[in-house]
Enzyme design. Structure first.
Site, PDB file in Angstrom:
ATOM      1  N   ASP A   7       0.870  -1.176   0.000  1.00 21.62           N
ATOM      2  CA  ASP A   7       0.000   0.000   0.000  1.00 21.62           C
ATOM      3  C   ASP A   7       0.906   1.225   0.000  1.00 21.62           C
ATOM      4  OD1 ASP A   7      -2.202   1.713   0.215  1.00 21.62           O
ATOM      5  OD2 ASP A   7      -2.156   1.631   2.408  1.00 21.62           O
ATOM      6  N   GLU A  67      -1.526  -1.537  -4.604  1.00 24.61           N
ATOM      7  CA  GLU A  67      -2.766  -0.776  -4.753  1.00 24.61           C
ATOM      8  C   GLU A  67      -2.536   0.409  -5.678  1.00 24.61           C
ATOM      9  OE1 GLU A  67      -5.686  -0.267  -1.412  1.00 24.61           O
ATOM     10  OE2 GLU A  67      -4.974   1.789  -1.586  1.00 24.61           O
ATOM     11  N   ASP A 138      -2.219   1.069   7.595  1.00 27.15           N
ATOM     12  CA  ASP A 138      -1.418   0.895   6.385  1.00 27.15           C
ATOM     13  C   ASP A 138      -1.064  -0.570   6.152  1.00 27.15           C
ATOM     14  OD1 ASP A 138      -1.064   3.730   5.513  1.00 27.15           O
ATOM     15  OD2 ASP A 138      -0.181   3.896   7.501  1.00 27.15           O
TER      16      ASP A 138
END
Length: 163
Positions: A7, A67, A138
């Site tokens: 991420d 992502e 996160d």
């Protein structure tokens, strides 16, 4: 099979590693790469690359999932996040891993069932899919990316078998 989910962020980049065996998911590790904010952009990007590369080397996944960036209101922030994302894509690619990309809404829908789930919902569902895992936002998002990739990878394999 070991997968890493990433991420991307310029200050905090979450990572999560899972292992898949058939239709079972198993948590291996997770964490956050923290980049010092008072350095130049180039220095921060270099530190981010080194951090992701070190995690990939230590965890030895065979595939990576990242992502995709959503467009922010502030174009300057969006550009910087895009540069961080590029570094996050580059690190596993340089290690020879295939890298897959998933839209944030697809990750949320794959893990939570709703494309606009919030961070609390994602963390809660990651905890249910990977029992005993309590990850910060996160790292939970990164584990969700890895789970999303595992699901989509399994579906693609089933489709290939039929064809």
């Amino acid at each position: 099979m070991r997968l890493i989910g990433l991420d991307p962020g310029l200050r905090l980049t979450g990572w999560g590693v899972i292992e898949i065996e058939g239709n079972r998911l198993r948590h291996i590790a997770h964490g956050v790469i923290k980049v010092v904010g008072d350095r130049s952009l180039a220095e921060r990007l270099s530190e981010l690359f080194d951090g992701v590369a070190a995690v990939v080397a230590a965890q030895q996944p065979i595939e990576a999932a990242v992502e995709e960036t959503f467009v922010n209101v502030n174009p300057g922030s969006t550009l910087k996040l895009g540069q961080a994302r590029g570094v996050v894509l580059l690190a596993p690619a340089r290690a020879g891993l295939p890298v897959f990309e998933y839209a944030a809404n697809l990750v949320k829908k794959s893990v939570v069932g709703v494309g606009h789930a919030d961070k609390r919902q994602i963390a809660a569902m990651v905890g249910r899919l990977l029992p005993g895992v309590e990850a910060t936002a996160d790292a939970a998002d990164a584990l969700a990316v890895a789970i999303c990739h595992a699901h989509h990878r399994a579906t693609a394999k089933r489709v290939e078998a039929v064809l």
